[in-house]
Enzyme design. Sequence first.
Site, PDB file in Angstrom:
ATOM      1  N   ARG A 112      45.550   6.764  89.876  1.00  0.00           N
ATOM      2  CA  ARG A 112      44.503   7.406  89.067  1.00  0.00           C
ATOM      3  C   ARG A 112      45.024   7.673  87.653  1.00  0.00           C
ATOM      4  O   ARG A 112      44.250   7.764  86.704  1.00  0.00           O
ATOM      5  CB  ARG A 112      44.079   8.733  89.707  1.00  0.00           C
ATOM      6  CG  ARG A 112      43.397   8.556  91.048  1.00  0.00           C
ATOM      7  CD  ARG A 112      42.906   9.857  91.570  1.00  0.00           C
ATOM      8  NE  ARG A 112      42.175  10.559  90.527  1.00  0.00           N
ATOM      9  CZ  ARG A 112      41.829  11.831  90.619  1.00  0.00           C
ATOM     10  NH1 ARG A 112      42.169  12.528  91.674  1.00  0.00           N
ATOM     11  NH2 ARG A 112      41.145  12.405  89.657  1.00  0.00           N
TER      12      ARG A 112
ATOM     13  N   ASP B 184      51.092  19.788  84.700  1.00  0.00           N
ATOM     14  CA  ASP B 184      51.096  18.378  85.112  1.00  0.00           C
ATOM     15  C   ASP B 184      52.495  17.786  85.156  1.00  0.00           C
ATOM     16  O   ASP B 184      52.654  16.652  85.612  1.00  0.00           O
ATOM     17  CB  ASP B 184      50.218  17.535  84.182  1.00  0.00           C
ATOM     18  CG  ASP B 184      48.751  17.879  84.328  1.00  0.00           C
ATOM     19  OD1 ASP B 184      47.962  17.446  83.473  1.00  0.00           O
ATOM     20  OD2 ASP B 184      48.413  18.614  85.276  1.00  0.00           O
TER      21      ASP B 184
ATOM     22  N   LYS C  47      45.457   9.763  79.611  1.00  0.00           N
ATOM     23  CA  LYS C  47      44.295   9.827  80.514  1.00  0.00           C
ATOM     24  C   LYS C  47      43.397  11.008  80.115  1.00  0.00           C
ATOM     25  O   LYS C  47      42.186  10.870  80.022  1.00  0.00           O
ATOM     26  CB  LYS C  47      44.781  10.018  81.945  1.00  0.00           C
ATOM     27  CG  LYS C  47      43.691  10.352  82.953  1.00  0.00           C
ATOM     28  CD  LYS C  47      44.210  10.441  84.373  1.00  0.00           C
ATOM     29  CE  LYS C  47      44.831  11.760  84.664  1.00  0.00           C
ATOM     30  NZ  LYS C  47      43.854  12.851  84.911  1.00  0.00           N
ATOM     31  N   ASN C  48      44.039  12.147  79.839  1.00  0.00           N
ATOM     32  CA  ASN C  48      43.263  13.373  79.627  1.00  0.00           C
ATOM     33  C   ASN C  48      42.708  13.516  78.224  1.00  0.00           C
ATOM     34  O   ASN C  48      42.019  14.488  77.929  1.00  0.00           O
ATOM     35  CB  ASN C  48      44.096  14.592  80.020  1.00  0.00           C
ATOM     36  CG  ASN C  48      44.371  14.610  81.525  1.00  0.00           C
ATOM     37  OD1 ASN C  48      43.738  13.844  82.273  1.00  0.00           O
ATOM     38  ND2 ASN C  48      45.303  15.409  81.963  1.00  0.00           N
TER      39      ASN C  48
HETATM   40  C1  EPZ Z   1      42.633  19.496  82.939  1.00  0.00           C
HETATM   41  O1  EPZ Z   1      42.003  19.839  84.150  1.00  0.00           O
HETATM   42  C2  EPZ Z   1      43.429  18.234  83.237  1.00  0.00           C
HETATM   43  N1  EPZ Z   1      42.514  17.165  83.640  1.00  0.00           N
HETATM   44  C3  EPZ Z   1      44.432  18.506  84.361  1.00  0.00           C
HETATM   45  O2  EPZ Z   1      45.200  17.326  84.553  1.00  0.00           O
HETATM   46  C4  EPZ Z   1      45.366  19.627  83.887  1.00  0.00           C
HETATM   47  O3  EPZ Z   1      46.251  19.947  84.950  1.00  0.00           O
HETATM   48  C5  EPZ Z   1      44.538  20.869  83.525  1.00  0.00           C
HETATM   49  O4  EPZ Z   1      43.561  20.513  82.509  1.00  0.00           O
HETATM   50  C6  EPZ Z   1      45.405  21.987  82.963  1.00  0.00           C
HETATM   51  O5  EPZ Z   1      46.112  21.527  81.845  1.00  0.00           O
HETATM   52  C7  EPZ Z   1      41.812  16.509  82.683  1.00  0.00           C
HETATM   53  O6  EPZ Z   1      41.921  16.793  81.501  1.00  0.00           O
HETATM   54  C8  EPZ Z   1      40.930  15.401  83.154  1.00  0.00           C
HETATM   55  P1  EPZ Z   1      41.411  23.742  83.595  1.00  0.00           P
HETATM   56  P2  EPZ Z   1      40.873  21.010  84.181  1.00  0.00           P
HETATM   57  O7  EPZ Z   1      39.934  23.861  83.525  1.00  0.00           O
HETATM   58  O8  EPZ Z   1      40.047  20.912  82.964  1.00  0.00           O
HETATM   59  C9  EPZ Z   1      40.647  27.271  86.668  1.00  0.00           C
HETATM   60  C10 EPZ Z   1      46.204  15.599  85.785  1.00  0.00           C
HETATM   61  O9  EPZ Z   1      47.117  15.595  86.622  1.00  0.00           O
HETATM   62  N2  EPZ Z   1      39.239  27.125  86.284  1.00  0.00           N
HETATM   63  O10 EPZ Z   1      42.237  24.061  82.397  1.00  0.00           O
HETATM   64  O11 EPZ Z   1      40.209  20.968  85.501  1.00  0.00           O
HETATM   65  C11 EPZ Z   1      41.144  26.070  87.456  1.00  0.00           C
HETATM   66  O12 EPZ Z   1      40.794  26.177  88.818  1.00  0.00           O
HETATM   67  C12 EPZ Z   1      45.129  16.661  85.831  1.00  0.00           C
HETATM   68  O13 EPZ Z   1      46.104  14.766  84.841  1.00  0.00           O
HETATM   69  C13 EPZ Z   1      38.318  28.032  86.783  1.00  0.00           C
HETATM   70  O14 EPZ Z   1      38.660  28.942  87.531  1.00  0.00           O
HETATM   71  O15 EPZ Z   1      41.811  22.298  84.084  1.00  0.00           O
HETATM   72  C14 EPZ Z   1      42.620  26.137  87.219  1.00  0.00           C
HETATM   73  O16 EPZ Z   1      43.191  27.068  88.110  1.00  0.00           O
HETATM   74  C15 EPZ Z   1      45.299  17.605  87.008  1.00  0.00           C
HETATM   75  N3  EPZ Z   1      37.011  27.895  86.439  1.00  0.00           N
HETATM   76  C16 EPZ Z   1      42.729  26.653  85.782  1.00  0.00           C
HETATM   77  O17 EPZ Z   1      41.469  27.280  85.498  1.00  0.00           O
HETATM   78  C17 EPZ Z   1      36.583  26.879  85.611  1.00  0.00           C
HETATM   79  O18 EPZ Z   1      35.377  26.810  85.317  1.00  0.00           O
HETATM   80  C18 EPZ Z   1      42.960  25.546  84.743  1.00  0.00           C
HETATM   81  O19 EPZ Z   1      41.896  24.627  84.856  1.00  0.00           O
HETATM   82  C19 EPZ Z   1      37.538  25.965  85.118  1.00  0.00           C
HETATM   83  C20 EPZ Z   1      38.861  26.103  85.464  1.00  0.00           C
END
Ligand code: EPZ
Length: 420
Positions: free
Chosen positions: A398, A306, A22-23
């Site tokens: 999802r 995840d 998915k990701n």
């Molecule tokens: C991606 O989400 C994945 N989703 C998530 O998978 C996965 O858990 C995550 O990466 C971490 O590996 C997709 O790829 C569609 P991040 P993303 O930006 O990009 C903080 C699933 O179950 N952050 O690496 O949203 C954020 O709040 C999903 O398949 C900021 O603070 O993850 C989090 O605490 C869930 N500011 C941490 O960083 C930002 O601008 C990691 O988020 C961006 C992120």
Amino acid sequence: MAKYIINGGARLEGSVAVECAKNAYLPILASTILCEHGDITLYKAPRFTDVINMCAILERLGIAVKHENGVLRINAESANARFVPVEVAKLLRSSIFTLGALLGRFKRARVAYPGGCDIGLRPIDIHLKGLKDMGVKITESHGILNCDATALHGGTITLDFASVGATENLVLCAVLGRERVVIQNCAREPEIVDMCNFLNKMGARIYGAGTDSIEIEPVSRLVGTEYTPIGDRIIAGTYLIAAAITHGEIEVSGVNPAIFASLIDKLRVSGCLLRVKSDKIYLKSPKTLKSVGLIETQVYPGFPTDLQAQLLTLETVSRGSCVVHENIFESRFKFVPELIKMGARVRVRGLSAFVDGVEGLSGAEVYAKDLRGGASLVLAGLCANGYTIVNDIFHIERGYQDLDIRLNELGADIRREAGA
Ligand code: EPZ
């Protein structure tokens, strides 16, 4: 709302081939916005709700999307819109990737704030700071990001945190830019590598994906290609844990074991026998599972957030105690109260959970709160004594396709009941 009804206790055995990730599929779909010349064919398209919704966003942008028997045929030559409204942006987190791609192609975009699993605040400040560092002008009004990249420039961008989405968004914005961009402290997930491989196959010049520094040499155009994204390591891990928690045995294929070695290591510590080949993993679970003692989620290649809920669920019926530190998201234990209804002994304090293994769980009526926590309730139901009803399975659908069908093929007793 649809639900799963599970009669627990069956030992899972057999083999399962996992869907494409998915990701990886989601940022790859966003990448198609950049391609002004020729058809794109994406194979093994999974029927996850998030993938369906991302395709709907592309169509709203004027992009032709045809889904025929698991093959997506996309042509973005006719893309004519630069606005992603809230009614579609709110459907998934990945809608935010359209921002980088629209800016990359059209140099202007208006995108509403994204949606996604409720596992934390999920800000996009790192995305926006990176885009601004590349010269994008951003104003916000009524939840809409109004962006102007006509003054886009190159340089070195350093992320405050190795955000997966921010890394992907900045790459998408830089591919058709004017000057070389280097992104430092970027995320290293395999799904990012896959997106960059797809972009490079269309003619992009991206180097270093999979390391903590990615360099993008701008090109003037991308040309359509065909591609099959990598297998879903999170789905693979979920099925391995399904076999482990039911003391069964399973062969999972369609994914490179090297991209989730951290889980494989943990399952070996729990007493499971695992044998790995290039794209297959065989697991045989012991009669008694041992606690792995400590789970700490980290950015890749550390233990993936995840798979935290799934492994924590395994720990609830393993001998011993386990401490779980969730270091990536601030609200990823919402499934724990539902596990406690089933007899699990878990205490949550802030970003940590303390698990004391019990002999067994008992079936109960529970509610999915997010994608991976919801899948973990299914795992608990598979091993519980009696019937478990998992409500609100739209969260699970999802990111999992035909989960009930696949689990029944492995010997489980689970059925999907459509919502009223
Ligand atoms: C991606 O989400 C994945 N989703 C998530 O998978 C996965 O858990 C995550 O990466 C971490 O590996 C997709 O790829 C569609 P991040 P993303 O930006 O990009 C903080 C699933 O179950 N952050 O690496 O949203 C954020 O709040 C999903 O398949 C900021 O603070 O993850 C989090 O605490 C869930 N500011 C941490 O960083 C930002 O601008 C990691 O988020 C961006 C992120």
